[in-house]
Design a protein around this motif. Structure first.
Motif, short mmCIF file in Angstrom:
data_model
loop_
_atom_site.label_atom_id
_atom_site.label_comp_id
_atom_site.label_asym_id
_atom_site.label_seq_id
_atom_site.Cartn_x
_atom_site.Cartn_y
_atom_site.Cartn_z
N ARG A 1 0.86 -1.19 0.00
CA ARG A 1 0.00 0.00 0.00
C ARG A 1 0.90 1.23 0.00
O ARG A 1 2.04 1.19 0.48
N TYR B 1 -1.85 8.08 0.27
CA TYR B 1 -2.77 7.76 -0.82
C TYR B 1 -2.97 8.97 -1.74
O TYR B 1 -2.78 10.12 -1.33
N PRO C 1 -7.09 7.52 4.75
CA PRO C 1 -6.44 6.21 4.90
C PRO C 1 -7.33 5.16 5.55
O PRO C 1 -7.26 3.98 5.19
N ALA C 2 -8.16 5.57 6.51
CA ALA C 2 -9.04 4.60 7.17
C ALA C 2 -10.07 4.05 6.18
O ALA C 2 -10.39 2.85 6.20
N ARG D 1 -8.30 1.58 3.95
CA ARG D 1 -8.09 0.31 4.65
C ARG D 1 -9.37 -0.51 4.67
O ARG D 1 -9.35 -1.74 4.45
N GLN D 2 -10.48 0.14 4.92
CA GLN D 2 -11.77 -0.57 4.92
C GLN D 2 -12.05 -1.18 3.55
O GLN D 2 -12.47 -2.35 3.45
N TYR E 1 -9.81 -1.89 1.18
CA TYR E 1 -8.83 -2.95 0.92
C TYR E 1 -9.23 -4.24 1.65
O TYR E 1 -9.11 -5.34 1.09
N ASP E 2 -9.67 -4.11 2.90
CA ASP E 2 -10.08 -5.30 3.66
C ASP E 2 -11.20 -6.04 2.94
O ASP E 2 -11.20 -7.28 2.86
N TYR F 1 -0.60 -5.63 5.41
CA TYR F 1 -0.35 -4.49 4.53
C TYR F 1 0.99 -3.86 4.88
O TYR F 1 1.27 -3.58 6.05
N GLN G 1 0.57 0.95 9.52
CA GLN G 1 -0.55 1.24 10.41
C GLN G 1 -1.73 1.73 9.59
O GLN G 1 -1.56 2.42 8.58
N PRO G 2 -2.96 1.41 10.01
CA PRO G 2 -4.15 1.85 9.25
C PRO G 2 -4.19 3.37 9.10
O PRO G 2 -3.72 4.08 9.97
#
Length: 435
Positions: A137, A141, A148-149, A152-153, A155-156, A168, A434-435
């Protein structure tokens, strides 16, 4: 799905432009996965999707990905939707869903469909995947309001069925692991990763070969400027003036400037394909009726309606590549009434991207400051990513670090190789972002 493959870990470099997969058999060795089939392009799988209507497809829409997406588009451009650079919207709160043949697709839907075809074209090599998957990642971004959060959501949701353990890792750290395999002595290295959507930096201390934790991250930084932004500068200079940028229209007795939002979308590869929808085209036709010069807006409508985004992307990319090895090159594009033939000097292109390079260099300064590392303390500088081949990009590092400290190689594959090596470590979470 049986995840009991023989490899210890899988490294996945899901890039804005290309995706690469590597498999690790332990902490020291990894191999690139080569894709199979007539349209395959070796280990590099284009990060693109093509959709077309078909009863047997998912929700009435069939799709392809990678080089097969390009092949499907070229076979029937008017009946398809070609989507590229969709990773760019991963962190964007402004992006909710793409309407493809009136079917809504969220980022994670696009991602899962992409992975589905990536597996299908791997010739069975990914049918039994390792449980541990290390996904790259960016450090920062792309996008003005990147979240970023949210990324991450998304991507998950995209990767949750791809492996039992998803880790990641910052992409330049993967490249650092790859480059460290070449080193035979301790070193402090700077990795600069020039992707399609972002440019990221990592400072890493590399220990003696054989130590338990050879690569120790010191600092990272990044900026949402890279290859796609350089493409945008070319489109802004050579294409948009022919499509109405800078023009005016009449409204309620006033003469107003044509809104710049349409041109911003057109110059963004991740958004251009999405402009082919009823609402946007109706707005453009209404604008055309009241434009002082309606012909340029008509050209934009024609390019959107006839899916000319990929040919334009191809022409821009060809110009960039030629300017990396020559002092001048010709930009050529022909499509739907738009014919452009322009001689471009490398010096012109460098002027167009000068402010972007300044912001990239500022991000480099941030990494050095965060790591409390001076330029003279850097032993090696490893440049990776396609845009690292641009002469003015390379010149920035030669000026600051000297030619003898700069290394290149595996511009499109080094990150995946390193991510797989991280996955082979006993505890890859030590390098997790980190997320």
């Amino acid at each position: 799905m049986d995840n009991s493959g023989g490899a210890a870990a899988l490294g996945l470099d899901f890039g804005t432009t290309n995706t690469v997969v590597a498999l690790a058999d332990g902490v020291e060795n990894s191999r690139l996965l080569e894709f199979a089939g007539a349209d395959a392009t070796g280990a590099v799988f284009r990060s693109a999707l093509c959709f077309w209507e078909e009863e047997t497809g998912w929700n009435g829409v069939a799709h392809e990905a990678g080089p097969w997406a390009t092949a499907e588009y070229l076979q029937s451009p008017l009946d398809s939707r070609f989507v590229q650079s969709f990773k760019t919207v991963a962190a964007s709160p402004l992006f909710d869903r793409a309407m493809i043949f009136n079917r809504p697709l969220r980022f994670e839907d696009l991602g899962r469909l992409f992975l589905q075809k990536l597996v299908a074209h791997a010739g069975g090599q990914l049918d039994r995947r390792p449980a541990r998957v290390v996904v790259g990642r960016p450090v920062e971004y792309a996008g003005a309001r990147a979240d970023p959060a949210l990324a991450r959501q998304r991507y998950d949701l995209m990767f949750r069925a791809f492996g039992a353990e998803i880790v990641y890792v910052h992409e330049p750290l993967g490249a650092a692991f790859s480059y460290a395999a070449r080193l035979t002595e301790p070193a402090t290295i700077l990795v600069a990763d020039f992707g399609g959507g972002t440019t990221d930096f990592s400072l890493v201390h590399v220990g003696e070969p054989g130590v338990s934790r050879r690569c120790v991250p010191l600092a990272s930084s990044g900026v949402g400027i890279a290859g796609d932004r350089f493409d945008r500068r070319i489109v802004e200079r050579l294409v948009l003036p022919l499509l109405g940028r800078g023009g005016q229209y009449r409204s309620m007795g006033k003469v107003l400037d044509i809104p710049g939002g349409y041109f911003a979308e057109f110059a963004d590869w991740s958004r251009l394909a999405m402009m082919r929808n009823r609402r946007t085209l109706e707005e453009l036709r209404r604008l055309q009726r009241y434009a002082i010069e309606p012909e340029p807006i008509g050209r934009m409508i024609a390019l959107i309606e006839h899916e000319q985004g990929f040919p334009l992307y191809d022409a821009v990319g060809r110009l960039k590549r030629e300017l990396s090895s020559a002092e001048h090159a010709e930009f050529r594009f022909m499509g739907e009434g738009v014919h452009i033939a322009a001689e471009v000097r490398r010096a012109d292109f460098e002027e167009w991207i000068a402010e972007d390079l300044q912001r990239i260099e500022a991000a480099l300064d941030v990494a050095l400051a965060r790591g409390s590392v001076a330029e003279h303390d850097i032993d090696r500088v490893f440049l990776t990513g396609g845009s690292s081949l641009i002469p003015s990009v390379r010149a920035m590092f030669e000026r600051r670090f000297g030619l003898d400290r700069i290394a290149t190689g595996g511009e499109l594959t080094s990150i995946a190789h390193g991510l797989a090596l991280i996955g082979g470590q006993e505890n890859p979470a030590e390098w997790a972002a980190q997320p």
